[in-house]
Write a protein that holds these residues in place. Sequence first.
Motif, PDB file in Angstrom:
ATOM      1  N   SER A  51       0.819  -1.217   0.000  1.00  0.00           N
ATOM      2  CA  SER A  51       0.000   0.000   0.000  1.00  0.00           C
ATOM      3  C   SER A  51       0.853   1.268   0.000  1.00  0.00           C
ATOM      4  N   ILE A  52       2.164   1.133   0.156  1.00  0.00           N
ATOM      5  CA  ILE A  52       3.056   2.289   0.208  1.00  0.00           C
ATOM      6  C   ILE A  52       3.697   2.488  -1.160  1.00  0.00           C
ATOM      7  N   ALA A  53       3.451   3.651  -1.740  1.00  0.00           N
ATOM      8  CA  ALA A  53       3.911   3.929  -3.099  1.00  0.00           C
ATOM      9  C   ALA A  53       5.264   4.614  -3.141  1.00  0.00           C
ATOM     10  N   ALA A  54       5.580   5.404  -2.124  1.00  0.00           N
ATOM     11  CA  ALA A  54       6.831   6.152  -2.098  1.00  0.00           C
ATOM     12  C   ALA A  54       7.170   6.456  -0.644  1.00  0.00           C
ATOM     13  N   VAL A  55       8.419   6.841  -0.415  1.00  0.00           N
ATOM     14  CA  VAL A  55       8.906   7.017   0.954  1.00  0.00           C
ATOM     15  C   VAL A  55       9.665   8.343   1.059  1.00  0.00           C
ATOM     16  N   MET A  56       9.396   9.065   2.154  1.00  0.00           N
ATOM     17  CA  MET A  56      10.106  10.300   2.445  1.00  0.00           C
ATOM     18  C   MET A  56      10.862  10.131   3.758  1.00  0.00           C
ATOM     19  N   LEU A  98      15.086   0.056  -0.799  1.00  0.00           N
ATOM     20  CA  LEU A  98      13.626   0.092  -0.890  1.00  0.00           C
ATOM     21  C   LEU A  98      13.179  -0.013  -2.346  1.00  0.00           C
ATOM     22  N   PRO A  99      12.130  -0.766  -2.625  1.00  0.00           N
ATOM     23  CA  PRO A  99      11.629  -0.838  -3.997  1.00  0.00           C
ATOM     24  C   PRO A  99      10.885   0.430  -4.420  1.00  0.00           C
ATOM     25  N   GLN A 100      10.426   1.203  -3.454  1.00  0.00           N
ATOM     26  CA  GLN A 100       9.669   2.420  -3.762  1.00  0.00           C
ATOM     27  C   GLN A 100      10.616   3.605  -4.018  1.00  0.00           C
ATOM     28  N   PRO A 101      10.184   4.579  -4.817  1.00  0.00           N
ATOM     29  CA  PRO A 101      10.938   5.826  -4.939  1.00  0.00           C
ATOM     30  C   PRO A 101      11.070   6.498  -3.579  1.00  0.00           C
ATOM     31  N   THR A 102      12.238   7.100  -3.327  1.00  0.00           N
ATOM     32  CA  THR A 102      12.502   7.709  -2.032  1.00  0.00           C
ATOM     33  C   THR A 102      13.006   9.134  -2.196  1.00  0.00           C
ATOM     34  N   VAL A 103      12.679   9.983  -1.228  1.00  0.00           N
ATOM     35  CA  VAL A 103      13.147  11.364  -1.230  1.00  0.00           C
ATOM     36  C   VAL A 103      13.562  11.741   0.181  1.00  0.00           C
ATOM     37  N   ALA A 104      14.705  12.413   0.293  1.00  0.00           N
ATOM     38  CA  ALA A 104      15.155  12.947   1.569  1.00  0.00           C
ATOM     39  C   ALA A 104      14.774  14.417   1.627  1.00  0.00           C
ATOM     40  N   ALA A 105      13.997  14.792   2.648  1.00  0.00           N
ATOM     41  CA  ALA A 105      13.574  16.178   2.862  1.00  0.00           C
ATOM     42  C   ALA A 105      14.479  16.763   3.942  1.00  0.00           C
ATOM     43  N   LEU A 208       8.530   0.671 -11.366  1.00  0.00           N
ATOM     44  CA  LEU A 208       9.375   1.594 -10.609  1.00  0.00           C
ATOM     45  C   LEU A 208      10.426   0.837  -9.811  1.00  0.00           C
ATOM     46  N   ALA A 209      10.023  -0.266  -9.190  1.00  0.00           N
ATOM     47  CA  ALA A 209      10.973  -1.090  -8.440  1.00  0.00           C
ATOM     48  C   ALA A 209      12.033  -1.678  -9.370  1.00  0.00           C
ATOM     49  N   ALA A 210      11.630  -2.060 -10.561  1.00  0.00           N
ATOM     50  CA  ALA A 210      12.575  -2.612 -11.535  1.00  0.00           C
ATOM     51  C   ALA A 210      13.594  -1.560 -11.959  1.00  0.00           C
ATOM     52  N   ALA A 211      13.135  -0.352 -12.202  1.00  0.00           N
ATOM     53  CA  ALA A 211      14.051   0.718 -12.587  1.00  0.00           C
ATOM     54  C   ALA A 211      15.048   1.004 -11.476  1.00  0.00           C
ATOM     55  N   LYS A 212      14.557   1.016 -10.228  1.00  0.00           N
ATOM     56  CA  LYS A 212      15.456   1.242  -9.097  1.00  0.00           C
ATOM     57  C   LYS A 212      16.514   0.140  -9.015  1.00  0.00           C
ATOM     58  N   ALA A 213      16.107  -1.092  -9.246  1.00  0.00           N
ATOM     59  CA  ALA A 213      17.041  -2.211  -9.170  1.00  0.00           C
ATOM     60  C   ALA A 213      18.154  -2.080 -10.209  1.00  0.00           C
ATOM     61  N   ALA A 225      19.027  -5.082 -16.203  1.00  0.00           N
ATOM     62  CA  ALA A 225      17.923  -4.519 -16.982  1.00  0.00           C
ATOM     63  C   ALA A 225      17.226  -5.584 -17.814  1.00  0.00           C
ATOM     64  N   GLN A 226      18.002  -6.520 -18.365  1.00  0.00           N
ATOM     65  CA  GLN A 226      17.383  -7.593 -19.152  1.00  0.00           C
ATOM     66  C   GLN A 226      16.428  -8.419 -18.299  1.00  0.00           C
ATOM     67  N   THR A 227      16.880  -8.759 -17.098  1.00  0.00           N
ATOM     68  CA  THR A 227      16.051  -9.569 -16.199  1.00  0.00           C
ATOM     69  C   THR A 227      14.808  -8.806 -15.767  1.00  0.00           C
ATOM     70  N   GLU A 228      15.006  -7.569 -15.332  1.00  0.00           N
ATOM     71  CA  GLU A 228      13.881  -6.781 -14.825  1.00  0.00           C
ATOM     72  C   GLU A 228      12.861  -6.508 -15.933  1.00  0.00           C
ATOM     73  N   TRP A 229      13.341  -6.176 -17.111  1.00  0.00           N
ATOM     74  CA  TRP A 229      12.446  -5.882 -18.239  1.00  0.00           C
ATOM     75  C   TRP A 229      11.607  -7.106 -18.582  1.00  0.00           C
ATOM     76  N   SER A 230      12.247  -8.260 -18.659  1.00  0.00           N
ATOM     77  CA  SER A 230      11.530  -9.488 -19.004  1.00  0.00           C
ATOM     78  C   SER A 230      10.499  -9.839 -17.933  1.00  0.00           C
ATOM     79  N   ASP A 231      10.874  -9.688 -16.668  1.00  0.00           N
ATOM     80  CA  ASP A 231       9.961 -10.030 -15.578  1.00  0.00           C
ATOM     81  C   ASP A 231       8.698  -9.180 -15.586  1.00  0.00           C
ATOM     82  N   LEU A 232       8.789  -7.960 -16.085  1.00  0.00           N
ATOM     83  CA  LEU A 232       7.623  -7.078 -16.090  1.00  0.00           C
ATOM     84  C   LEU A 232       6.502  -7.591 -16.993  1.00  0.00           C
TER      85      LEU A 232
END
Length: 258
Positions: A51-56, A98-105, A208-213, A225-232
């Motif tokens: 349920s968590i899409a991104a992390v700050m 983390l698989p989610q996009p992250t931002v440091a504030a 998004l998690a694949a891109a981060k990986a 990238a080959q593995t992540e792209w195929s898995d999607l």
Amino acid sequence: MAEFVTLDLPEGATARRVAVLRIARPPMNLLNAQLVRELAAAAETVAEDPSIAAVMLYGDERVFSAGDDLTELAGLSEDQARAMASDLQHDLGCLARLPQPTVAAISGYCLGGGLELALGADRRIIGDNVKLGLPQIKAGLIPLAGIRRLSLLIGQGPARDLVYSGRFVEADEARTLGLVDEVVAPDDVYTAALQWAGQFTDGPARALAAAKAVFEAGPHGLDRAQTEWSDLFATEDRRIGTESYLADGPGSAAFVGR
């Protein structure tokens, strides 16, 4: 219950939310082994929550983190330091895993281990009065987890300068170096970071998690990238995304996070 880290889940209009990890060890949010361990444990909880899409990651309106708790470090023997180095290094990199996009504030000061934590985020947003740096050299130490990430982010030359000198960097130079991504008024740091993270609440979580990986794989990114792209191609979001793109163009997909 954690003593120095809080996990907040602001309610939003969508089913997926932004998690706010907060460093809470006033007055300066100095990092000791317990705090970093608590933060890594909270990050693991977040990573497993669909349920968590991104992390700050946030400190408070006065200070993100003024760095390492030297009182704790001063009492370590060589054997004790060697025994804790691996775990501490691993925990300081918790945002990057983390698989989610992250931002440091970042408000006030972001020094030492605090900056090492922030270097693991996908984005760093600071107030225009912030000072950043890795001053460990002035205590006869080096950054445990930040040298490689800093080098990849701003280049070997500038990274060596910051690590060897231990000097502080102010907002304008930090942005010029590429150390941070956005500079805002101090009162706007939290809101700006939450707004950036909020754009992913209806995004394709698996992609998004694949891109981060792939980014995290570094020199092995091409193979990853080959593995992540195929898995999607086994995900529901890929089917939804490609079908809606063909039918209605980009930006029309209603992703479900699977």
